[in-house]
Design a protein around this motif. Structure first.
Motif, short mmCIF file in Angstrom:
data_model
loop_
_atom_site.label_atom_id
_atom_site.label_comp_id
_atom_site.label_asym_id
_atom_site.label_seq_id
_atom_site.Cartn_x
_atom_site.Cartn_y
_atom_site.Cartn_z
N LEU A 155 4.19 -17.18 21.38
CA LEU A 155 5.38 -17.42 20.59
C LEU A 155 5.36 -18.81 19.98
N VAL A 156 5.95 -18.92 18.81
CA VAL A 156 6.14 -20.21 18.16
C VAL A 156 7.34 -20.86 18.84
N PRO A 157 7.21 -22.12 19.30
CA PRO A 157 8.34 -22.77 19.97
C PRO A 157 9.60 -22.79 19.11
N GLN A 158 10.73 -22.53 19.74
CA GLN A 158 12.07 -22.56 19.16
C GLN A 158 12.33 -21.43 18.15
N ALA A 159 11.40 -20.51 17.99
CA ALA A 159 11.60 -19.39 17.06
C ALA A 159 12.11 -18.17 17.82
N HIS A 160 13.02 -17.42 17.20
CA HIS A 160 13.57 -16.20 17.80
C HIS A 160 12.52 -15.08 17.74
N SER A 161 12.26 -14.46 18.87
CA SER A 161 11.38 -13.28 18.93
C SER A 161 12.18 -12.16 19.58
N LYS A 162 12.30 -11.04 18.85
CA LYS A 162 13.12 -9.92 19.31
C LYS A 162 12.49 -9.25 20.53
N LEU A 163 13.35 -8.91 21.49
CA LEU A 163 12.91 -8.25 22.73
C LEU A 163 13.25 -6.76 22.68
N ALA A 164 12.40 -5.97 23.31
CA ALA A 164 12.61 -4.52 23.41
C ALA A 164 12.42 -4.10 24.86
N LEU B 22 10.89 -22.93 24.76
CA LEU B 22 11.53 -24.24 24.69
C LEU B 22 10.50 -25.37 24.71
N ASN B 23 9.50 -25.26 23.84
CA ASN B 23 8.43 -26.27 23.78
C ASN B 23 7.75 -26.44 25.13
N SER B 24 7.52 -25.34 25.81
CA SER B 24 6.92 -25.38 27.15
C SER B 24 5.48 -25.87 27.08
N THR B 25 5.02 -26.45 28.17
CA THR B 25 3.65 -26.98 28.23
C THR B 25 2.61 -25.88 28.11
N ASN B 26 2.81 -24.76 28.78
CA ASN B 26 1.81 -23.69 28.83
C ASN B 26 2.16 -22.47 28.00
#
Length: 153
Positions: free
Chosen positions: A127-136, A114-118
């Motif tokens: 991760l690219v902010p606001q992009a969906h990354s699949k979890l396993a 979520l556009n985090s500082t760190n």
């Protein structure tokens, strides 16, 4: 004299108060991203999951039909994530007030920074902010330097 109610929202990046209709934060300049409206879904094939803090050992249940905000929160500003990381190491390790979100779509879990500082990392990949990354199952999630692990039940 007429009293006018002013609606406000808080920046997910810096936590500052802004007018509800603001498109950018007055304090840090970050653009507000409209969150899609959550519609109830039935992810019948998705498994419940647990997100565990490596630091504290605390577990947080994840359910397929619930979006889950993760962060340190700030109740005085109305920032109350479902996964509240309120231990001292969360602040020291760079967890934002609203750091990331986990959602379930099409019977699969995804994480969004979520556009985090760190930044947020998935298995050491930024991760690219606001992009969906699949979890396993077994994935390592890093919020700043704060480590968590995802397990399916």
């Amino acid at each position: 004299m007429e009293i006018v109610e002013v609606k406000v929202k808080f920046c997910g990046h810096c936590g500052e108060e802004n007018l509800d209709e603001a498109k950018f934060c007055d304090s840090c300049g970050k653009q507000f991203v409209e969150a899609p409206k959550k519609h109830p879904t039935i992810n019948v094939k998705a498994k419940p999951a647990v997100l565990s803090s490596i630091t504290t050992g605390k577990n947080f249940d994840l359910h397929p039909d619930e979006e889950v905000l993760i962060g340190r929160g700030d109740p005085s500003r109305g920032l109350e994530p479902q996964v509240l990381l309120d231990d001292p190491s969360a602040l020291e390790d760079g967890v934002s007030r609203l750091h990331a979100k986990i959602i379930c779509e099409g019977n699969e879990y995804f994480i969004l920074d979520l556009n985090s500082t760190n930044s947020t990392y998935l298995n050491k990949r930024k991760l690219v902010p606001q992009a969906h990354s699949k979890l396993a199952d077994g994935d390592e999630i890093q919020l700043g330097r704060y480590l968590m692990r995802l397990r399916f039940l």
